[in-house]
Scaffold this active site. Structure first.
Site, PDB file in Angstrom:
ATOM      1  N   ASP A  61       0.883  -1.174   0.000  1.00 40.74           N
ATOM      2  CA  ASP A  61       0.000   0.000   0.000  1.00 40.74           C
ATOM      3  C   ASP A  61       0.916   1.219   0.000  1.00 40.74           C
ATOM      4  O   ASP A  61       2.118   1.105   0.252  1.00 40.74           O
ATOM      5  CB  ASP A  61      -0.896   0.003   1.260  1.00 40.74           C
ATOM      6  CG  ASP A  61      -1.769   1.262   1.337  1.00 40.74           C
ATOM      7  OD1 ASP A  61      -2.353   1.639   0.308  1.00 40.74           O
ATOM      8  OD2 ASP A  61      -1.853   1.878   2.418  1.00 40.74           O
ATOM      9  N   SER A  62       0.338   2.399  -0.238  1.00 43.39           N
ATOM     10  CA  SER A  62       1.144   3.621  -0.202  1.00 43.39           C
ATOM     11  C   SER A  62       1.674   3.887   1.206  1.00 43.39           C
ATOM     12  O   SER A  62       2.566   4.701   1.380  1.00 43.39           O
ATOM     13  CB  SER A  62       0.293   4.805  -0.662  1.00 43.39           C
ATOM     14  OG  SER A  62      -0.793   4.976   0.228  1.00 43.39           O
ATOM     15  N   CYS A 105      -4.536  -1.516  -1.704  1.00 38.45           N
ATOM     16  CA  CYS A 105      -4.707  -0.090  -1.961  1.00 38.45           C
ATOM     17  C   CYS A 105      -5.694   0.063  -3.115  1.00 38.45           C
ATOM     18  O   CYS A 105      -5.468  -0.499  -4.199  1.00 38.45           O
ATOM     19  CB  CYS A 105      -3.346   0.493  -2.342  1.00 38.45           C
ATOM     20  SG  CYS A 105      -3.404   2.214  -2.866  1.00 38.45           S
ATOM     21  N   GLU A 148      -1.423   8.477   8.237  1.00 40.17           N
ATOM     22  CA  GLU A 148       0.035   8.376   8.125  1.00 40.17           C
ATOM     23  C   GLU A 148       0.725   9.016   9.336  1.00 40.17           C
ATOM     24  O   GLU A 148       1.785   8.584   9.764  1.00 40.17           O
ATOM     25  CB  GLU A 148       0.525   9.036   6.828  1.00 40.17           C
ATOM     26  CG  GLU A 148       0.230   8.221   5.580  1.00 40.17           C
ATOM     27  CD  GLU A 148       0.867   6.834   5.599  1.00 40.17           C
ATOM     28  OE1 GLU A 148       2.091   6.739   5.758  1.00 40.17           O
ATOM     29  OE2 GLU A 148       0.135   5.832   5.450  1.00 40.17           O
ATOM     30  N   CYS A 203     -10.941   3.579   0.559  1.00 42.13           N
ATOM     31  CA  CYS A 203      -9.493   3.768   0.642  1.00 42.13           C
ATOM     32  C   CYS A 203      -9.058   2.992   1.879  1.00 42.13           C
ATOM     33  O   CYS A 203      -9.713   3.077   2.926  1.00 42.13           O
ATOM     34  CB  CYS A 203      -9.168   5.251   0.790  1.00 42.13           C
ATOM     35  SG  CYS A 203      -7.448   5.578   1.223  1.00 42.13           S
ATOM     36  N   HIS A 210      -6.819   3.400   3.927  1.00 40.76           N
ATOM     37  CA  HIS A 210      -6.445   4.184   5.108  1.00 40.76           C
ATOM     38  C   HIS A 210      -7.665   4.443   6.010  1.00 40.76           C
ATOM     39  O   HIS A 210      -7.517   4.657   7.211  1.00 40.76           O
ATOM     40  CB  HIS A 210      -5.836   5.531   4.703  1.00 40.76           C
ATOM     41  CG  HIS A 210      -4.386   5.444   4.317  1.00 40.76           C
ATOM     42  ND1 HIS A 210      -3.965   4.842   3.157  1.00 40.76           N
ATOM     43  CD2 HIS A 210      -3.262   5.866   4.958  1.00 40.76           C
ATOM     44  CE1 HIS A 210      -2.642   4.914   3.091  1.00 40.76           C
ATOM     45  NE2 HIS A 210      -2.188   5.528   4.174  1.00 40.76           N
TER      46      HIS A 210
HETATM   47  N1  DGL Z   1      -4.583   3.551   0.804  1.00 36.40           N
HETATM   48  C1  DGL Z   1      -4.758   3.987  -0.528  1.00 36.40           C
HETATM   49  C2  DGL Z   1      -6.081   3.524  -1.119  1.00 36.40           C
HETATM   50  O1  DGL Z   1      -6.669   2.559  -0.687  1.00 36.40           O
HETATM   51  C3  DGL Z   1      -4.533   5.424  -0.931  1.00 36.40           C
HETATM   52  C4  DGL Z   1      -3.950   6.420  -0.036  1.00 36.40           C
HETATM   53  C5  DGL Z   1      -3.061   7.421  -0.779  1.00 36.40           C
HETATM   54  O2  DGL Z   1      -3.553   8.436  -1.309  1.00 36.40           O
HETATM   55  O3  DGL Z   1      -1.874   7.128  -0.816  1.00 36.40           O
HETATM   56  O4  DGL Z   1      -6.544   4.107  -2.073  1.00 36.40           O
END
Ligand code: DGL
Length: 217
Positions: free
Chosen positions: A6-7, A70, A149, A181, A183
């Site tokens: 993931d990011s 992600c 984050e 998302c 996150h």
């Molecule tokens: N966690 C990522 C997702 O599910 C994106 C978060 C980011 O913008 O890096 O889309």
């Protein structure tokens, strides 16, 4: 070894759901914090970065399956990755709008995700197929990625940033809020507090974990 990326820390909620389904599996997770966020990057940039990460998972860590934990990377890169690594099964993430659209009684559903996810083929096709008269209110919530984050998932500031995005969607009549998302499940407690008694919060973690288990077996 099952690879995840993931990011950043978002995909850890997918990893957690996966380990509940498959407690005996070995996993390798890459949090790509140095390139976070993906939300403001072009599809081309995300594809390139996803390729580098999958190369590392497959060739260095010998992963035999990869979970793209992600939504944004899935939208930009999963077709490309499946083509480039035909021997590796991939599991991707997409916002759980189908169950929300089917269950909505008010006829309004809110979705929170990045721009890249909303622009992706998977999201657009699922929405077109299942919306069937239900209004979908799409909200980009990049601030929430930053909160997670920073590890800030419960402060008054986090609560304010959650309320600012959620309240207008509730006022517009949404009875389901989709966390599109990875996150965002980390902010679930605050989102549920804001939506209490008004809307149900939906995310894809458990469904993705079950899909990964099916693929493994
Ligand atoms: N966690 C990522 C997702 O599910 C994106 C978060 C980011 O913008 O890096 O889309």
């Amino acid at each position: 070894m099952i690879g995840f990326f993931d990011s950043g820390f978002g995909g850890l909620c997918i990893l957690e759901a996966f380990l509940k389904e498959c407690p005996g599996e070995s996993v390798f997770y890459i949090a790509d914090n140095s390139h976070c966020p993906y939300g403001d990057k072009s599809a081309e940039e995300i594809r390139k970065r996803s390729e580098e990460l999958v190369d590392e998972l497959v060739n260095i860590h010998h992963c035999r399956m990869v979970v793209v934990a992600c939504n944004t990377a899935t939208a930009a890169a999963i077709d490309f990755l499946r083509e480039k690594y035909p021997a590796i099964p991939f599991v991707g993430l997409e916002p759980a709008i189908k169950p929300a659209l089917l269950a909505s009684k008010s006829g309004v559903v809110g979705v929170f995700a990045t721009r890249g996810t909303f622009n992706g083929r998977l999201y657009r096709e699922t929405k077109k197929r299942f919306a069937n008269g239900v209004r979908v209110l799409a909200t980009i919530a990049d601030e929430w990625v930053e909160l997670v984050e920073e590890g800030d998932i419960s402060s008054p500031r986090a609560e304010r940033l959650v309320r600012e995005k959620v309240e207008p969607i509730l006022k517009a009549g949404a009875d389901h809020l989709v966390l599109g998302c990875t996150h965002f499940p980390h902010l679930r407690a605050l989102i549920e507090k804001t939506a209490a008694g008004r809307a149900e919060v939906v995310d894809s973690s458990a469904a993705v974990a079950r899909q990964a288990r099916r693929l493994i077996s």
